[in-house]
Design a protein around this motif. Structure first.
Motif, mmCIF file in Angstrom:
data_model
loop_
_atom_site.group_PDB
_atom_site.id
_atom_site.type_symbol
_atom_site.label_atom_id
_atom_site.label_comp_id
_atom_site.label_asym_id
_atom_site.label_seq_id
_atom_site.Cartn_x
_atom_site.Cartn_y
_atom_site.Cartn_z
ATOM 1 N N VAL A 48 0.840 -1.206 0.000
ATOM 2 C CA VAL A 48 0.000 0.000 0.000
ATOM 3 C C VAL A 48 0.869 1.248 0.000
ATOM 4 O O VAL A 48 0.595 2.221 -0.715
ATOM 5 C CB VAL A 48 -0.942 -0.027 1.225
ATOM 6 N N VAL A 49 1.954 1.229 0.829
ATOM 7 C CA VAL A 49 2.847 2.399 0.882
ATOM 8 C C VAL A 49 3.504 2.621 -0.481
ATOM 9 O O VAL A 49 3.607 3.750 -0.982
ATOM 10 C CB VAL A 49 3.904 2.193 1.976
ATOM 11 N N VAL A 50 3.981 1.538 -1.102
ATOM 12 C CA VAL A 50 4.621 1.657 -2.423
ATOM 13 C C VAL A 50 3.633 2.169 -3.458
ATOM 14 O O VAL A 50 3.975 2.947 -4.357
ATOM 15 C CB VAL A 50 5.221 0.296 -2.834
ATOM 16 N N LEU A 51 2.355 1.743 -3.312
ATOM 17 C CA LEU A 51 1.330 2.174 -4.257
ATOM 18 C C LEU A 51 1.192 3.681 -4.262
ATOM 19 O O LEU A 51 0.991 4.304 -5.325
ATOM 20 C CB LEU A 51 0.006 1.509 -3.899
ATOM 21 N N PHE A 52 1.318 4.314 -3.111
ATOM 22 C CA PHE A 52 1.142 5.763 -3.030
ATOM 23 C C PHE A 52 2.455 6.541 -3.195
ATOM 24 O O PHE A 52 2.424 7.734 -3.465
ATOM 25 C CB PHE A 52 0.510 6.142 -1.680
ATOM 26 N N THR A 53 3.588 5.881 -3.036
ATOM 27 C CA THR A 53 4.864 6.596 -3.129
ATOM 28 C C THR A 53 5.564 6.393 -4.465
ATOM 29 O O THR A 53 6.142 7.341 -5.027
ATOM 30 C CB THR A 53 5.804 6.145 -1.996
ATOM 31 N N ASP A 54 5.557 5.187 -4.990
ATOM 32 C CA ASP A 54 6.254 4.903 -6.253
ATOM 33 C C ASP A 54 5.522 3.759 -6.937
ATOM 34 O O ASP A 54 5.931 2.608 -6.889
ATOM 35 C CB ASP A 54 7.710 4.563 -5.979
ATOM 36 N N ARG A 55 4.409 4.091 -7.592
ATOM 37 C CA ARG A 55 3.538 3.059 -8.162
ATOM 38 C C ARG A 55 4.244 2.189 -9.192
ATOM 39 O O ARG A 55 4.015 0.963 -9.209
ATOM 40 C CB ARG A 55 2.311 3.713 -8.792
ATOM 41 N N PRO A 56 5.105 2.699 -10.022
ATOM 42 C CA PRO A 56 5.787 1.823 -10.994
ATOM 43 C C PRO A 56 6.623 0.726 -10.331
ATOM 44 O O PRO A 56 6.848 -0.329 -10.922
ATOM 45 C CB PRO A 56 6.667 2.806 -11.775
ATOM 46 N N ALA A 57 7.080 0.975 -9.078
ATOM 47 C CA ALA A 57 7.913 -0.037 -8.401
ATOM 48 C C ALA A 57 7.136 -1.313 -8.118
ATOM 49 O O ALA A 57 7.727 -2.387 -7.957
ATOM 50 C CB ALA A 57 8.475 0.533 -7.096
ATOM 51 N N MET A 58 5.787 -1.208 -8.070
ATOM 52 C CA MET A 58 4.990 -2.390 -7.796
ATOM 53 C C MET A 58 5.032 -3.391 -8.941
ATOM 54 O O MET A 58 4.675 -4.556 -8.755
ATOM 55 C CB MET A 58 3.530 -1.995 -7.511
ATOM 56 N N GLU A 59 5.476 -2.938 -10.114
ATOM 57 C CA GLU A 59 5.507 -3.819 -11.273
ATOM 58 C C GLU A 59 6.861 -4.505 -11.439
ATOM 59 O O GLU A 59 7.044 -5.292 -12.366
ATOM 60 C CB GLU A 59 5.170 -3.019 -12.533
ATOM 61 N N ARG A 60 7.788 -4.197 -10.546
ATOM 62 C CA ARG A 60 9.096 -4.844 -10.647
ATOM 63 C C ARG A 60 8.966 -6.327 -10.342
ATOM 64 O O ARG A 60 8.229 -6.727 -9.431
ATOM 65 C CB ARG A 60 10.079 -4.177 -9.684
#
Length: 555
Positions: A50-62
């Motif tokens: 959830v934190v990554v979703l709001f801070t650096d959304r592209p990182a969730m696709e790594r």
């Protein structure tokens, strides 16, 4: 500013809550325990997403981040599907070992987005080190898993330079410290828990043993607290309690128990009953009461003792109630029989002595016949003395009070010597008396005369011809002291402790064939104690005995 202080009671409540939660957790089945232990890591990884979703959304696709989350969910699914209760207990620890894999993937996948993700390894580390299974191995596995978590991504990209590997060693070092601390605490806690369980088992064993003993003994035991509330009652006490209840009683209140003093038909009020008296501080020792009424009534002997709690304060009272119904009935029957038989014996003996004295006044009797009459009179008087002793024993403890008058103990001693003088002369024994001063005492003339007659009679009976008996009376402080000293058989040391016991006779007396009932000295001691005095003896076999009577002087 409000300040909240944490008191000892608060800490105890928190510890109780934690122990209660731990006990509830241990009662769960293996699958639920594994799932509950795994959920904190999965929930934390979900929070990271959830934190990554709001801070650096592209990182969730790594790929690394996605793979790590997928592996974490796969491990949680295994926790739900695997039948852990069928597997060995150590198999559960495979789950925290596998948790290092998703942590390594997530940490490498979003490196630079969030810092400190390596500390998430504290979940599997605490699980492993806190399991208590092979503590050293658990710490080693935790350390190795932490190192692989931070070094594997470096090895995968070829960043194996020493400075790169050392730069990542802080997190594994911290986790090593956590693992060691957790392992030490767990081992210590398990040791303490085992000790507590052992103590608890010993306590339960002692409690069951005590309950068994108290229910086995034929004595009623009642424990009450300081307010008088019943705390414990053994089986015998419950039996006595029910015996004292009337038929119409509900049995819910102690006040319904029918309790009387021995010899009285007046129901005892509550404030005079043993429990209330004991709580009030009155000493109670072997007091006799009647429990119930009619033919089913029981006689009980009650004693009470105080007990203290752990702080040394008064905790309550322990009462012991012995059912002595049969004993009381037997004693009263014995006393009745002895009294009746003694009176029956006295009547013919009085006649025999009276006629013997009349015959002795007959001047026509020859010396031989007169000697036979003297033998007959002496034996009749001896038999009457034995009967008097038995009669005195049979009325012991009666409610009849003796009349106390002012007496001169020295004069009574001289009279006892004068009465015994014919027997002493007949046996060739010198009887000397030293009793010049007056010794005023307040006492029962019959009882004191019986003591002195018994002592001088014994001194003559156990002495040989040619010996002497010395009778003295003197003051010793505030006491009148009479001594009867003989040169007779003496008393063996092993017999000295029981010569004042009823019906006890020394072995030497029985071997010598000296007649007696074994009651005289016992009755003499009882009379002495009734007068506030005592009877003492000092003796040596073959040398003689000294009996000393001490009675308080009166003004």
């Amino acid at each position: 500013m409000n300040i909240t202080y944490v008191t000892g009671g608060d800490v105890e409540r928190v510890l109780d809550a934690l122990l209660h939660a731990q006990n509830r957790f241990q009662r769960l089945d293996a699958r639920r325990r594994v799932v509950i232990s795994q959920l904190p890591l999965n929930v934390t990884l979900l929070l990271v997403a959830v934190v990554v979703l709001f801070t650096d959304r592209p990182a969730m696709e790594r790929p690394g981040f996605v793979a790590g989350q997928a592996v974490a969910l796969l491990i949680l699914g295994l926790c739900l599907l695997v039948p852990w209760n069928r597997l060995p207990g150590w198999s559960i620890l495979l789950v925290p070992v596998m948790d290092f894999i998703p942590l390594a993937l997530v940490r490498s996948g979003i490196e630079g987005v969030l810092s400190g993700l390596g500390l998430l390894a504290v979940f599997p580390v605490m699980w492993l080190a806190g399991s208590g299974y092979r503590p050293r191995l658990a710490v080693a596995v935790s350390t190795l898993g932490s190192l692989l978590m931070v070094w594997t991504p470096l090895l995968a990209v070829g960043s194996t330079a020493p400075h790169n590997l050392v730069a990542e060693i802080v997190v594994p070092f911290m986790l090593l410290a956590v693992a060691i601390a957790m392992s030490v605490l767990t081992v210590s806690g398990m040791t303490q828990q085992r000790r507590v369980e052992e103590l608890l088992a010993q306590s339960k064993t002692r409690e069951r043993l005590l309950d068994t003993i108290l229910d086995t003994v034929d004595v009623g035991v009642l424990v009450v607290d300081s307010s008088g509330k019943d705390v414990f009652m053994n089986a015998k006490q419950r039996q006595l309690f029910l015996a004292g209840l009337p038929d119409e009683a509900s049995g819910a209140d102690d006040s319904e128990v029918l309790l009387y003093r021995d010899g009285s038909d007046e129901l005892l009020p509550l404030e005079q009953r043993p429990v209330a008296r004991a709580l009030a501080g009155d000493p109670i020792s072997h007091e006799l009461y009647r429990l119930g009424r009619g033919t089913d009534a029981r006689m009980v002997s009650v004693s009470a003792r105080e007990f203290l709690d752990a702080a040394g304060d008064r905790g309550g009272m322990v009462l012991a109630c012995s059912d002595v119904t049969e004993v009381v009935v037997a004693v009263r029957a014995r006393d009745s029989f002895l009294s009746a038989m003694s009176h029956e014996f006295r009547t013919p003996l009085t006649s025999l002595l009276g006629y013997a004295e009349l015959l002795q006044d007959d001047t026509s009797l020859g010396p031989s016949a007169r000697a036979d009459l003297q033998v007959m009179s002496r034996n009749a008087r001896h038999l009457r003395k034995m009967v008097d002793d038995i009669l005195a024993a049979s009325v012991e403890g009666s409610s009849v009070e003796t009349q106390r008058t002012r007496l001169d103990l020295a004069r009574l001693l001289r009279q006892a010597a004068a009465s015994a003088m014919p027997e002493a002369e007949g046996r060739g024994i010198e009887l000397r008396v030293v009793a010049d001063d007056d010794l005023p005492v307040l006492g029962d003339r019959t009882g004191l005369v019986r003591i002195l007659d018994n002592l001088v009679s014994n001194a003559l009976k156990y002495s040989d011809t040619g010996t002497s008996v010395l009778m003295t009376a003197e003051r010793d402080g505030r006491s009148a002291v009479c001594r009867i000293e003989d040169q007779g058989l003496g008393i063996a040391p092993e017999d000295l402790g029981r010569i004042f016991t009823r019906f006890q006779r020394t072995d030497a007396a029985r071997r010598a064939g000296i007649p007696g009932t074994g009651l005289g000295l016992a009755l003499a001691q009882e009379v002495a104690e009734q007068h506030g005095g005592r009877l003492e003896v000092a003796s040596e076999v073959g040398v003689g005995s000294v009996f000393t009577l001490r009675i308080p002087l009166t003004e």
